[in-house]
Design an enzyme around this catalytic site. Structure first.
Site, PDB file in Angstrom:
ATOM      1  N   ASP A 163       0.837  -1.218   0.000  1.00  0.00           N
ATOM      2  CA  ASP A 163       0.000   0.000   0.000  1.00  0.00           C
ATOM      3  C   ASP A 163       0.867   1.262   0.000  1.00  0.00           C
ATOM      4  OD1 ASP A 163      -2.026  -1.931   0.429  1.00  0.00           O
ATOM      5  OD2 ASP A 163      -1.850  -1.694   2.590  1.00  0.00           O
ATOM      6  N   GLU A 176     -11.375  -0.523  -3.577  1.00  0.00           N
ATOM      7  CA  GLU A 176     -10.663   0.085  -2.461  1.00  0.00           C
ATOM      8  C   GLU A 176      -9.442   0.838  -2.979  1.00  0.00           C
ATOM      9  OE1 GLU A 176      -9.568  -3.220   0.047  1.00  0.00           O
ATOM     10  OE2 GLU A 176      -7.801  -3.720  -1.141  1.00  0.00           O
ATOM     11  N   ARG A 230       4.573  -8.493  -0.281  1.00  0.00           N
ATOM     12  CA  ARG A 230       4.233  -7.406  -1.203  1.00  0.00           C
ATOM     13  C   ARG A 230       5.332  -6.352  -1.108  1.00  0.00           C
ATOM     14  NH1 ARG A 230      -1.819  -6.071   0.651  1.00  0.00           N
ATOM     15  NH2 ARG A 230      -0.839  -6.411   2.677  1.00  0.00           N
ATOM     16  N   HIS A 250       7.661  -3.253 -31.525  1.00  0.00           N
ATOM     17  CA  HIS A 250       7.735  -4.515 -32.252  1.00  0.00           C
ATOM     18  C   HIS A 250       6.317  -4.928 -32.649  1.00  0.00           C
ATOM     19  CE1 HIS A 250       6.381  -6.924 -28.723  1.00  0.00           C
ATOM     20  NE2 HIS A 250       7.155  -6.119 -27.997  1.00  0.00           N
ATOM     21  N   TRP A 251       6.203  -5.416 -33.859  1.00  0.00           N
ATOM     22  CA  TRP A 251       4.924  -5.889 -34.391  1.00  0.00           C
ATOM     23  C   TRP A 251       5.199  -7.172 -35.162  1.00  0.00           C
ATOM     24  CZ3 TRP A 251      -0.043  -5.884 -33.884  1.00  0.00           C
ATOM     25  CH2 TRP A 251      -0.866  -6.320 -34.920  1.00  0.00           C
ATOM     26  N   TYR A 300      13.200   3.439 -42.154  1.00  0.00           N
ATOM     27  CA  TYR A 300      13.063   3.673 -43.590  1.00  0.00           C
ATOM     28  C   TYR A 300      11.740   3.066 -44.005  1.00  0.00           C
ATOM     29  CZ  TYR A 300      14.049   3.879 -48.568  1.00  0.00           C
ATOM     30  OH  TYR A 300      13.978   4.143 -49.921  1.00  0.00           O
TER      31      TYR A 300
END
Length: 475
Positions: A42, A218, A316, A358-359, A452
């Site tokens: 938290d 919350e 956590r 990236h594709w 390019y």
């Protein structure tokens, strides 16, 4: 008049196709190394006008409120931690000390927190401490008591913010007449420990992703941008299902009219197995050291499976990463990034709205990238060493930009010397703008990453256009 004519004439003389100069981004790259703090849930980080960041969070023992301060966000990792308040030995404020937040209001420090009682640890209510003194770590703290709401019921996670000169309190509370755990509420404040008027319910957990394990809304946190108010919040149980949702409203609207708020139908920040981040939530927002970037602060765990009650799991930890903004002015949380250095984005010098991404594993520049993480890369020590860097994908850890037949692809490191060489670059001042960055191939001296026809290649720049195509701004 003559100057204006000369400027106009010069503009006419610019050769067709010459690269346009992109301004240095308003929000340049900032990087941090995660986690910021182990066993701190938290988290709340507040940047004060004195040049310090103040950090508080829930400790696993649930028995005290701690503070750290440093002049940088990263510095909080090693800053001295001070206990400013300890739970009562008996009665109210005697158990479950949760989710402290620190704020500076009208010349004094205030810490908002939740606490149970020794007789009933689940009688969680909201309380306020007031601190007098320039440095809250050494301030004199007094208890201002409980924040009273419309019901005497389970309530927690108070946060305060100002819009249009009006101070508000947002919090989570259980409506005794409804079979929920907590909803989100908003009210005006008469002073830093007292609400006034009738609270309004802003959100109730109804979507499937808000109701896993428990029906929970919350941990509200507020950030303002572009004339809008955004309220993130946490949903579901505090295990790997924990996630962030988002509410928004025009800053000019009546915020106490629930109809003026809209709610995202999908979560905006969730667990990510690829980066080994689970249950991200209970966030806050701060700003970078230069004041130019918004920073998301949150906790999560580095593993998915938990034995027993998640509230008894101490691991956590506090993490931070840059928060980005879409072209429409809404926040893009991206994904909880891998531990270690946080990633950056790289915009084209001469196509400022296009970013390296990236594709289908091919590297290119593109505008409006979605998902955001396709355009985020960690600049890490080069696989080939020798003072080089490598660019590792944020959402595919272990995958790097490398050249192959002088085309740039995203590929998984196969451990070979060839891959290490092809995926390593020398980081240079921008060829077209020293405020930018250019990447020279490690194994082909003089060749640089450039775009390019929007695809990335490794080529030798020889013209002004080439140099512009090989220059990027880190964001």
């Amino acid at each position: 008049m003559l100057l204006a004519l000369l400027v106009a004439l010069a503009a006419c003389l610019v050769p067709p196709g010459s690269p346009a100069q992109a301004a240095v981004p308003d929000s340049p790259a900032v990087t941090y190394t995660n986690p910021i703090a182990e066993k701190r849930a938290d988290p709340h980080i507040f940047k004060h006008t004195d040049g310090y960041y103040y950090f508080t969070a829930t400790v696993p023992e649930y028995d005290r409120i701690v503070l750290r301060r440093a002049t940088t966000i990263q510095g909080l990792s090693t800053a001295q931690e001070v206990t400013i308040w300890t739970k009562h030995a008996d009665g109210v404020m005697g158990a479950h000390i949760w989710a402290p937040e620190i704020h500076f209001i009208d010349g004094k420090w205030y810490v908002y927190f939740a606490a149970g009682a020794t007789g009933d640890v689940w009688a969680i209510r909201m309380y306020v401490l007031e601190g007098t003194g320039a440095n809250p770590l050494t301030a004199t703290w007094t208890e201002k008591g409980q924040i009273r709401t419309q019901w005497e019921s389970f309530s927690l996670d108070a946060t305060t913010f100002v819009v249009g000169g009006v101070r508000y309190l947002a919090w989570a509370q259980r409506d005794p007449s409804v079979n929920n755990n907590t909803d989100l509420y908003l009210a005006r404040m008469a002073n830093p420990w007292t609400i006034t008027g009738t609270p309004v319910m802003l959100s109730r957990p109804t979507y499937s992703w808000e109701t896993v394990g428990y029906k929970v809304n919350e941990g509200p946190a507020v950030i303002q941008h572009g004339g809008k108010v955004f309220m993130s919040y946490s949903a579901s149980a505090t295990d790997s299902n924990y996630c962030l949702g988002l509410l928004s409203a025009p800053a000019s609207a009546d915020l106490l009219n629930a109809a003026n708020w809209s709610k995202s139908s999908t979560p905006v920040f969730t667990s990510n197995a690829a980066t080994s981040q689970y249950g991200p939530g209970h966030n806050s927002f701060t700003v970078s050291e230069d004041g130019k970037s918004d920073v998301l602060v949150y906790h999560d765990r580095s593993y998915k499976d938990i034995t027993g009650d998640p509230l008894n799991d101490p691991n956590r930890r506090t993490r931070v990463q840059k928060l980005y903004w879409k072209a429409d002015g809404t926040p893009d949380f991206g994904i909880p990034v891998a531990d270690g250095v946080t990633p950056q984005r790289f915009s084209s010098y001469n196509f400022a709205d296009r970013f390296i991404r990236h594709w289908e594993y091919r590297a290119r520049i593109e505008a409006g990238v979605s998902p955001l993480a396709d355009s985020q890369f960690r600049v890490v020590t080069g696989l080939a060493g020798s003072g080089t860097v490598s660019l590792e994908s944020a959402n595919l850890p272990g995958y790097y930009l490398r050249h192959k037949n002088f085309e740039v692809w995203l590929e998984k490191n196969d451990g070979t010397t060839q891959f290490a060489s092809d995926a390593s670059f020398f980081e240079r001042a921008g060829l077209a703008d020293p405020a930018g960055v250019s990447y020279e191939s490690y194994n082909y001296a003089g060749r640089y990453i450039r775009h390019y026809e929007y695809l990335l290649r490794v080529q030798t720049p020889s013209t002004a256009t080439d140099r512009a195509d090989a220059t990027f701004h880190a964001q």
